[in-house]
Design an enzyme around this catalytic site. Structure first.
Site, mmCIF file in Angstrom:
data_model
loop_
_atom_site.group_PDB
_atom_site.id
_atom_site.type_symbol
_atom_site.label_atom_id
_atom_site.label_comp_id
_atom_site.label_asym_id
_atom_site.label_seq_id
_atom_site.Cartn_x
_atom_site.Cartn_y
_atom_site.Cartn_z
ATOM 1 N N ASP A 220 105.456 -93.270 -24.211
ATOM 2 C CA ASP A 220 106.919 -93.214 -24.185
ATOM 3 C C ASP A 220 107.498 -93.954 -25.387
ATOM 4 O O ASP A 220 106.839 -94.814 -25.996
ATOM 5 C CB ASP A 220 107.459 -93.837 -22.896
ATOM 6 N N HIS B 193 104.092 -87.836 -27.362
ATOM 7 C CA HIS B 193 105.069 -88.119 -26.305
ATOM 8 C C HIS B 193 104.606 -87.636 -24.933
ATOM 9 O O HIS B 193 105.261 -87.922 -23.924
ATOM 10 C CB HIS B 193 106.410 -87.474 -26.655
#
Length: 521
Positions: A497, A493
């Site tokens: 995204d 992450h």
């Protein structure tokens, strides 16, 4: 005399463990003949002889750790032939000499622990491969003939191998608090000296010759805590003189008081608490009974564990789950498989899935990245070299299939089959396990559906593929049964995204549902 040094076995490999000798002292060898099997932190490799001649000396025993560049074997070049085989002493620890023994390192370790000569064990696995069950059966048969192994001798063996807490217990006697019957210092003093040694700056890894390691064990010195400025291949290197210097300093340190013991104990507890706070895991010793079995945590298994721990520690994982109906994928394989068989290639779903993944990566390059934390840069990889996670007897291995996007389906299928087979047989080069841009793991092969796969850093994503089976699917207002795949995409992450992950999976689903779309790319 030709002194053959352990060669460079791959990028970053600084040492290896001798798993088996395939020659004996006095034996004639020809050029390229296998001398020994050596295990690195990635794979077990055969070490061939660069010259022809007669073996004069083996410089390591089975189980010894040998550093790259250290003399492994001495060969007399140009010798006419072998000396009398009766005078040629075979290597210790049941190393195979005349015939290759097919057994993974975990099985070899079990054989050494159980005192079984693995060269005498008949394998019942595929192609005569020796399994743990074969070793256990041989050990039971031997114990029935000779009686059980004394517990005391097992403790002594463990002490010599691991230099662990058993060495402290074995030295306790009634001769008094200052010295033991064999002249060694008392148990508490020995323990405190060892713990005090580990309180210095301790390294995770140290290069040293097997003789130096044995000396360190004999003197009760933690070799990873010995100060050194010397390096080999960028790794700290310790010699015998440095070990002796530490041992002498410890012996001259004076009498250890109760206050010393208390101080060391407090420091140990403090550091353990700090480590538990940082990692979130409390360090707890594992109690075992005589019926339990221990094996060293090292080699490939340790490398896998350290890599997974690093990934979970450093990478904020997020996993996107989805499901896709794939009747087109099933139809394509059923139509192409007979044609592939005619050309001698077994076509599985894996190469088809890899080609779909490569096409989806082209559409969403953020998933084909690596994070260079040292330079603080995101590297967008132009190639489509994809790793295929493979379960083996010695742990999870990820061979990398190169140029998936530029390789025809049949050639790709043959490459995948060959890489997976060689990975399972431990006949794969280190460089073939490196350089992937993305990884696919098929846990569906053993019936799994969804998972939370761990990213193979520095990659930024990994795709888990679940079992292919018929599941209910809504279609035109009705529920019908269709072949479906479950997908689990784990992302880093920091780079990727959640929206990127969702878009990538949607694109991948379109290719999996209808692989003929690949013809348009």
């Amino acid at each position: 005399m030709f002194e053959f040094e352990l060669p460079d076995l791959g990028e970053g490999v600084a040492e290896g463990e001798v798993l088996a000798w395939h020659v004996a002292v006095g034996e004639a060898v020809h050029e390229d003949q296998t001398l020994a099997e050596v295990e690195t932190d990635k794979a077990a490799v055969d070490v061939p002889s660069p010259v022809a001649g007669v073996v004069r000396e083996l410089h390591a025993e089975v189980g010894d750790i040998v550093a790259t560049g250290e003399v492994l074997v001495t060969i007399e070049e140009g010798a006419d032939g072998p000396e009398s085989t009766e005078s040629a002493a075979p290597p210790e620890n049941g190393a195979a000499v005349d015939d290759r023994v097919f057994a993974p390192p975990s099985v070899r370790r079990l054989a050494r622990e159980r005192g079984v000569d693995i060269a005498t064990v008949e394998g019942t696995g595929p192609s005569g491969r020796i399994t743990e069950a074969d070793v256990a059966a041989a050990a039971s048969e031997r114990e029935d003939d000779e009686g059980p192994t004394p517990v005391v001798s097992k403790v002594d063996d463990d002490e010599r191998e691991d230099d662990g807490p058993t060495s402290v217990i074995s030295k306790v006697s009634d001769d008094g608090p200052d010295t033991e019957s064999d002249g060694t210092e008392p148990a508490v003093k020995s323990a405190v000296r060892k713990v005090a040694s580990t309180m210095t700056e301790r390294r995770d890894r140290t290069l040293a010759t097997p003789a130096t390691r044995r000396l360190a064990r004999e003197l009760g010195v933690d070799i990873d805590a010995v100060p050194t400025d010397e390096t080999r291949d960028g790794e700290p290197y310790v010699d015998a003189a440095a070990v002796r210097a530490v041992a002498e300093r410890e012996s001259d340190a004076g009498e250890i008081t109760d206050e010393d013991v208390r101080e060391v104990a407090e420091r140990v507890v403090s550091e353990l608490r700090e480590a538990a706070t940082e990692t979130g895991v409390e360090a707890t010793p594992v109690e075992a009974t005589d019926a339990d079995r221990r094996e060293p945590y090292r080699g490939v298994r340790r490398t896998i564990g350290e890599q997974m721990a690093r990934s979970r520690r450093e990478v904020p994982h997020a996993t996107h789950h989805d499901k896709v109906a794939v009747p087109g994928l099933v139809e394509a394989r059923e139509r192409l498989q007979p044609l592939a068989e005619e050309r001698g290639v077994h076509l599985t779903y894996t190469p088809l899935v890899l080609q779909c993944v490569a096409a989806a990566l082209d559409d969403h390059p953020i998933l084909a990245t690596q994070l260079d934390t040292e330079r603080e840069e995101i590297v967008y990889r132009s190639d489509r070299d994809i790793g295929v996670a493979t379960a083996t007897d010695h742990g999870l291995v990820v061979p990398v299939v190169e140029d998936v996007d530029e390789t025809g389906l049949l050639e790709l299928a043959a490459d995948v089959n060959q890489l997976v087979e060689r990975a399972r047989n431990r006949d794969i080069a280190r460089e073939e396990l490196q350089g992937g841009v993305f990884t696919v793991t098929n846990f569906g092969a053993i019936g799994g559906e969804y998972a939370d796969p761990i990213i193979n850093v520095p990659e930024t994503a990994i795709l888990g593929v679940g079992a292919l089976r018929e599941r209910p699917v809504a279609e035109d207002g009705e529920v019908v049964a269709k072949p479906t795949l479950t997908l689990s995409l784990a992302i880093d992450h920091r780079v990727v995204d959640g929206a990127d992950a969702a878009r990538f999976v949607d694109t991948l689903k379109s290719y999996l549902a209808d692989p003929t779309r690949l013809l348009l790319e």
